[in-house]
Design a protein around this motif. Structure first.
Motif, PDB file in Angstrom:
ATOM      1  N   ALA A  86      67.253  41.002  67.436  1.00 25.74           N
ATOM      2  CA  ALA A  86      66.525  42.131  66.865  1.00 25.74           C
ATOM      3  C   ALA A  86      65.731  41.645  65.667  1.00 25.74           C
ATOM      4  CB  ALA A  86      67.509  43.206  66.422  1.00 25.74           C
ATOM      5  N   ALA A  87      64.717  42.412  65.319  1.00 25.53           N
ATOM      6  CA  ALA A  87      63.964  42.084  64.104  1.00 25.53           C
ATOM      7  C   ALA A  87      64.901  42.267  62.899  1.00 25.53           C
ATOM      8  CB  ALA A  87      62.754  42.991  64.004  1.00 25.53           C
ATOM      9  N   PRO A  88      64.686  41.493  61.851  1.00 24.72           N
ATOM     10  CA  PRO A  88      65.535  41.642  60.664  1.00 24.72           C
ATOM     11  C   PRO A  88      65.144  42.878  59.860  1.00 24.72           C
ATOM     12  CG  PRO A  88      63.818  40.018  60.269  1.00 24.72           C
ATOM     13  CD  PRO A  88      63.644  40.464  61.695  1.00 24.72           C
ATOM     14  N   ALA A  89      66.093  43.394  59.076  1.00 22.76           N
ATOM     15  CA  ALA A  89      65.766  44.513  58.184  1.00 22.76           C
ATOM     16  C   ALA A  89      64.842  43.996  57.076  1.00 22.76           C
ATOM     17  CB  ALA A  89      67.045  45.084  57.577  1.00 22.76           C
ATOM     18  N   VAL A  90      63.946  44.861  56.628  1.00 21.30           N
ATOM     19  CA  VAL A  90      63.012  44.473  55.566  1.00 21.30           C
ATOM     20  C   VAL A  90      63.785  43.972  54.341  1.00 21.30           C
ATOM     21  CG1 VAL A  90      61.231  45.350  53.990  1.00 21.30           C
ATOM     22  CG2 VAL A  90      61.261  46.080  56.389  1.00 21.30           C
ATOM     23  N   ALA A  91      64.882  44.652  54.005  1.00 17.30           N
ATOM     24  CA  ALA A  91      65.659  44.276  52.818  1.00 17.30           C
ATOM     25  C   ALA A  91      66.294  42.890  53.006  1.00 17.30           C
ATOM     26  CB  ALA A  91      66.746  45.312  52.552  1.00 17.30           C
ATOM     27  N   ALA A  92      66.688  42.568  54.238  1.00 14.87           N
ATOM     28  CA  ALA A  92      67.297  41.251  54.486  1.00 14.87           C
ATOM     29  C   ALA A  92      66.255  40.148  54.291  1.00 14.87           C
ATOM     30  CB  ALA A  92      67.876  41.205  55.900  1.00 14.87           C
ATOM     31  N   VAL A  93      65.041  40.389  54.790  1.00 13.40           N
ATOM     32  CA  VAL A  93      63.967  39.386  54.631  1.00 13.40           C
ATOM     33  C   VAL A  93      63.696  39.183  53.139  1.00 13.40           C
ATOM     34  CG1 VAL A  93      61.550  38.829  55.123  1.00 13.40           C
ATOM     35  CG2 VAL A  93      62.944  39.985  56.861  1.00 13.40           C
ATOM     36  N   GLU A  94      63.692  40.276  52.401  1.00 10.68           N
ATOM     37  CA  GLU A  94      63.387  40.192  50.976  1.00 10.68           C
ATOM     38  C   GLU A  94      64.493  39.424  50.234  1.00 10.68           C
ATOM     39  OE1 GLU A  94      60.769  40.445  49.489  1.00 10.68           O
ATOM     40  OE2 GLU A  94      61.481  40.410  47.418  1.00 10.68           O
ATOM     41  N   ALA A  95      65.753  39.701  50.582  1.00 14.61           N
ATOM     42  CA  ALA A  95      66.860  39.006  49.914  1.00 14.61           C
ATOM     43  C   ALA A  95      66.841  37.515  50.260  1.00 14.61           C
ATOM     44  CB  ALA A  95      68.190  39.642  50.330  1.00 14.61           C
ATOM     45  N   TYR A  96      66.514  37.220  51.498  1.00  8.51           N
ATOM     46  CA  TYR A  96      66.420  35.821  51.953  1.00  8.51           C
ATOM     47  C   TYR A  96      65.301  35.134  51.159  1.00  8.51           C
ATOM     48  CZ  TYR A  96      66.641  32.069  55.528  1.00  8.51           C
ATOM     49  OH  TYR A  96      66.797  30.881  56.186  1.00  8.51           O
ATOM     50  N   ARG A  97      64.166  35.812  51.092  1.00  5.39           N
ATOM     51  CA  ARG A  97      63.004  35.253  50.378  1.00  5.39           C
ATOM     52  C   ARG A  97      63.352  34.972  48.914  1.00  5.39           C
ATOM     53  NH1 ARG A  97      59.191  36.046  47.124  1.00  5.39           N
ATOM     54  NH2 ARG A  97      60.008  38.071  46.499  1.00  5.39           N
ATOM     55  N   GLU A  98      64.030  35.947  48.296  1.00  2.00           N
ATOM     56  CA  GLU A  98      64.382  35.778  46.877  1.00  2.00           C
ATOM     57  C   GLU A  98      65.326  34.607  46.666  1.00  2.00           C
ATOM     58  OE1 GLU A  98      65.844  39.495  45.365  1.00  2.00           O
ATOM     59  OE2 GLU A  98      63.814  40.350  45.356  1.00  2.00           O
ATOM     60  N   THR A  99      66.240  34.400  47.600  1.00  2.00           N
ATOM     61  CA  THR A  99      67.193  33.288  47.468  1.00  2.00           C
ATOM     62  C   THR A  99      66.442  31.953  47.466  1.00  2.00           C
ATOM     63  OG1 THR A  99      68.778  34.621  48.682  1.00  2.00           O
ATOM     64  CG2 THR A  99      69.312  32.278  48.444  1.00  2.00           C
ATOM     65  N   LEU A 100      65.479  31.830  48.366  1.00  2.00           N
ATOM     66  CA  LEU A 100      64.709  30.578  48.417  1.00  2.00           C
ATOM     67  C   LEU A 100      63.843  30.434  47.159  1.00  2.00           C
ATOM     68  CD1 LEU A 100      65.764  30.374  51.302  1.00  2.00           C
ATOM     69  CD2 LEU A 100      63.465  29.833  52.078  1.00  2.00           C
ATOM     70  N   ALA A 101      63.197  31.547  46.793  1.00  2.00           N
ATOM     71  CA  ALA A 101      62.294  31.492  45.635  1.00  2.00           C
ATOM     72  C   ALA A 101      63.079  31.147  44.368  1.00  2.00           C
ATOM     73  CB  ALA A 101      61.559  32.819  45.478  1.00  2.00           C
ATOM     74  N   ALA A 102      64.271  31.714  44.227  1.00  2.00           N
ATOM     75  CA  ALA A 102      65.084  31.459  43.031  1.00  2.00           C
ATOM     76  C   ALA A 102      65.473  29.982  42.950  1.00  2.00           C
ATOM     77  CB  ALA A 102      66.333  32.334  43.045  1.00  2.00           C
ATOM     78  N   ALA A 103      65.516  29.321  44.111  1.00  2.00           N
ATOM     79  CA  ALA A 103      65.870  27.893  44.120  1.00  2.00           C
ATOM     80  C   ALA A 103      64.613  27.025  43.942  1.00  2.00           C
ATOM     81  CB  ALA A 103      66.574  27.545  45.425  1.00  2.00           C
ATOM     82  N   GLY A 104      63.481  27.667  43.674  1.00  2.00           N
ATOM     83  CA  GLY A 104      62.265  26.893  43.386  1.00  2.00           C
ATOM     84  C   GLY A 104      61.464  26.533  44.629  1.00  2.00           C
ATOM     85  N   ILE A 105      61.819  27.116  45.774  1.00  2.00           N
ATOM     86  CA  ILE A 105      61.046  26.823  46.998  1.00  2.00           C
ATOM     87  C   ILE A 105      59.942  27.870  47.113  1.00  2.00           C
ATOM     88  CG2 ILE A 105      61.151  26.707  49.535  1.00  2.00           C
ATOM     89  CD1 ILE A 105      64.103  25.915  49.259  1.00  2.00           C
ATOM     90  N   SER A 106      58.693  27.441  47.288  1.00  2.00           N
ATOM     91  CA  SER A 106      57.672  28.480  47.432  1.00  2.00           C
ATOM     92  C   SER A 106      57.768  29.008  48.861  1.00  2.00           C
ATOM     93  CB  SER A 106      56.282  27.991  47.035  1.00  2.00           C
ATOM     94  OG  SER A 106      55.734  27.246  48.061  1.00  2.00           O
ATOM     95  N   VAL A 107      57.747  30.317  48.964  1.00  2.00           N
ATOM     96  CA  VAL A 107      58.096  30.935  50.245  1.00  2.00           C
ATOM     97  C   VAL A 107      57.132  32.062  50.549  1.00  2.00           C
ATOM     98  CG1 VAL A 107      59.939  32.165  48.990  1.00  2.00           C
ATOM     99  CG2 VAL A 107      59.967  32.183  51.461  1.00  2.00           C
ATOM    100  N   PHE A 108      56.806  32.179  51.807  1.00  2.00           N
ATOM    101  CA  PHE A 108      55.766  33.093  52.270  1.00  2.00           C
ATOM    102  C   PHE A 108      56.318  33.798  53.510  1.00  2.00           C
ATOM    103  CE2 PHE A 108      52.037  33.693  55.051  1.00  2.00           C
ATOM    104  CZ  PHE A 108      51.150  34.334  54.198  1.00  2.00           C
ATOM    105  N   VAL A 109      56.162  35.106  53.572  1.00  2.00           N
ATOM    106  CA  VAL A 109      56.628  35.839  54.765  1.00  2.00           C
ATOM    107  C   VAL A 109      55.426  36.043  55.683  1.00  2.00           C
ATOM    108  CG1 VAL A 109      57.733  37.930  55.659  1.00  2.00           C
ATOM    109  CG2 VAL A 109      58.430  37.002  53.429  1.00  2.00           C
ATOM    110  N   ARG A 110      55.535  35.487  56.882  1.00  2.00           N
ATOM    111  CA  ARG A 110      54.387  35.537  57.803  1.00  2.00           C
ATOM    112  C   ARG A 110      54.324  36.904  58.474  1.00  2.00           C
ATOM    113  NH1 ARG A 110      54.123  30.830  62.211  1.00  2.00           N
ATOM    114  NH2 ARG A 110      54.305  29.418  60.434  1.00  2.00           N
ATOM    115  N   LYS A 111      53.165  37.530  58.388  1.00  2.00           N
ATOM    116  CA  LYS A 111      53.005  38.834  59.042  1.00  2.00           C
ATOM    117  C   LYS A 111      52.751  38.602  60.522  1.00  2.00           C
ATOM    118  CE  LYS A 111      50.791  41.350  55.294  1.00  2.00           C
ATOM    119  NZ  LYS A 111      50.085  40.268  54.595  1.00  2.00           N
ATOM    120  N   PRO A 112      53.326  39.457  61.381  1.00  2.00           N
ATOM    121  CA  PRO A 112      53.015  39.281  62.804  1.00  2.00           C
ATOM    122  C   PRO A 112      51.543  39.583  63.055  1.00  2.00           C
ATOM    123  CG  PRO A 112      54.362  41.252  62.463  1.00  2.00           C
ATOM    124  CD  PRO A 112      54.207  40.583  61.120  1.00  2.00           C
TER     125      PRO A 112
END
Ligand code: SAH
Length: 401
Positions: free
Chosen positions: A346-372
């Motif tokens: 299933a597609a991920p919940a918007v909040a899950a994508v955001e939390a995942y993104r924040e975890t990477l960003a907080a570790a200094g990884i530049s991160v981009f969410v690709r729009k379909p």
């Protein structure tokens, strides 16, 4: 069955030079032909006006003036993403996708922006090519596109979430069949614009078809042929260490590399990427570390996020640990559904994508969410199949008895 004649588009520079020399012509005529074939999309020797008439006639007798593939369908999404289905010489199908560039696409500060593009005037309906279904209005307002190329018919890797692998492996594409996707795309675009970036992320695993891929990239990146700067080309791979090494050597790391990681822990990898997970993920990381990236360039790490499977903060932390010390940036791709995908995906919940993104960003990884892009015509990541199937998503479900 008679052997298929080699297609002009797959002749290397050396092949063309040898060919013209065998016809008593100087070697530079080979470069003139390269420029016609790959720079100007002219395949008919009769139109290669700077060649001597005798050479044009000899080539015209040996070469077909058109490719041995045809456009079976052009499907245009409401967002302007355009899927082109090709029917190949043996009736196998493959697909290529043109994605209009938006300012969001310039996600990398280490990348020079694409050439400035003026807004184009109002567009006439798609000309030349047959389209079985009526086309929606085309919201193309810019003149630059990213082209996504395929390297196989079907795919051997069978990643759980990917539609291209659902049919299994059918065959590799030749270098000419990879390059003809650009030929047809530019002819389809015509005056609407040009291709500013090329990503080898379509159907198949590019590094599984390494020799044809390298031959195609050599022609694409040769200033005398396709003239595409290698930094505007990205190859996306499941992570085949030998292929990563060869690609790095051949182009001195100048071709962009994207790694489909998806998960760092072996258990989740076995579930999502059964074939790729047969090799330890650390081997891939070692190959990526050895990739001779030019200064300021980074490897793109792609994670398709599947709801409840690999989209937790815990998974994100594992990815951060694995990537530690690797010069990279991350692209998160929310799972694009397709009819027939396993029901536990299933597609991920918007909040899950955001939390995942924040975890990477907080570790200094530049991160981009690709729009379909292009999901309504099954042209988004992982939705390509290689058979024309009407091109709409979702198609009406069978209500069987
Ligand atoms: N075999 C190569 C290239 C083809 S897939 C690779 O694995 O990288 C291109 C990208 O689309 C990959 O990152 C792949 O994981 C992703 N993808 C595949 N199926 C998808 C889906 N259903 N939704 C979103 N992304 C998907």
């Amino acid at each position: 069955m008679p052997e298929r004649p080699r297609q002009p588009l797959e002749l290397s520079r050396a092949d063309l030079q040898a060919l013209v020399e065998s016809l008593g012509q100087p070697r530079y005529r080979g470069d003139q032909i390269l420029a016609w074939l790959h720079g100007r999309d002219v395949l008919d020797p009769a139109d290669m006006t700077d060649l001597p008439r005798t050479l044009r006639e000899t080539l015209a007798a040996a070469w077909s003036p058109t490719p041995d593939s045809t456009v079976a369908e052009v499907a245009v999404s409401t967002d302007g993403t355009t899927r082109i289905d090709l029917s190949l010489h043996d009736a196998a199908c493959t697909q290529t996708v043109l994605i209009p560039e938006t300012p969001d696409d310039v996600e990398d500060e280490d990348d020079t922006p694409p050439p400035a593009s003026a807004a184009l005037p109002a567009l006439p309906p798609l000309p030349v090519l047959p389209t079985p279904s009526p086309q929606p209005p085309i919201p193309w307002t810019r003149s630059t596109f990213t082209q996504c190329l395929s390297t196989q018919v079907g795919c051997a890797f069978g990643c759980a979430f990917c539609r291209s692998g659902s049919v299994g492996f059918v065959r590799h594409l030749s270098a000419g069949e990879i390059l003809v996707q650009r030929h047809w795309a530019r002819r389809t675009l015509a005056e609407r614009g040009d291709i500013a970036r090329t990503v080898v992320m379509g159907i198949g695993e590019p590094l599984h078809n390494l020799e044809a891929l390298l031959a195609a990239l050599r022609l694409l990146a040769d200033p005398r042929a396709g003239g595409v700067s290698p930094r505007r080309i990205t190859v996306s791979t499941i992570g085949l260490p030998e292929g990563i090494r060869r690609l790095g050597e051949e182009f001195e790391g100048r071709i962009g590399l994207a790694w489909s990681l998806h998960a760092a822990d072996e258990e989740t990898r076995r579930r999502l990427l059964p074939a790729a997970s047969r090799r330890p993920v650390a081997e891939v990381v070692a190959a990526l570390r050895a990739y001779p990236l030019p200064p300021r360039r980074r490897i793109t790490v792609e994670c398709v996020l599947v709801g409840g499977v690999n989209d937790s903060v815990h998974h994100a932390r594992d990815v951060v640990r694995l990537l530690s010390g690797l010069r990279c940036k991350a692209n998160l791709i929310p799972f694009n559904p397709w009819l027939g995908a396993k029901t536990d995906l299933a597609a991920p919940a918007v909040a899950a994508v955001e939390a995942y993104r924040e975890t990477l960003a907080a570790a200094g990884i530049s991160v981009f969410v690709r729009k379909p892009r292009g999901a309504d015509v099954l042209a988004a990541c992982g939705q390509l199949l290689g058979t024309s199937d009407g091109g709409r998503f979702p198609p009406p479900r069978d209500v069987g008895g």
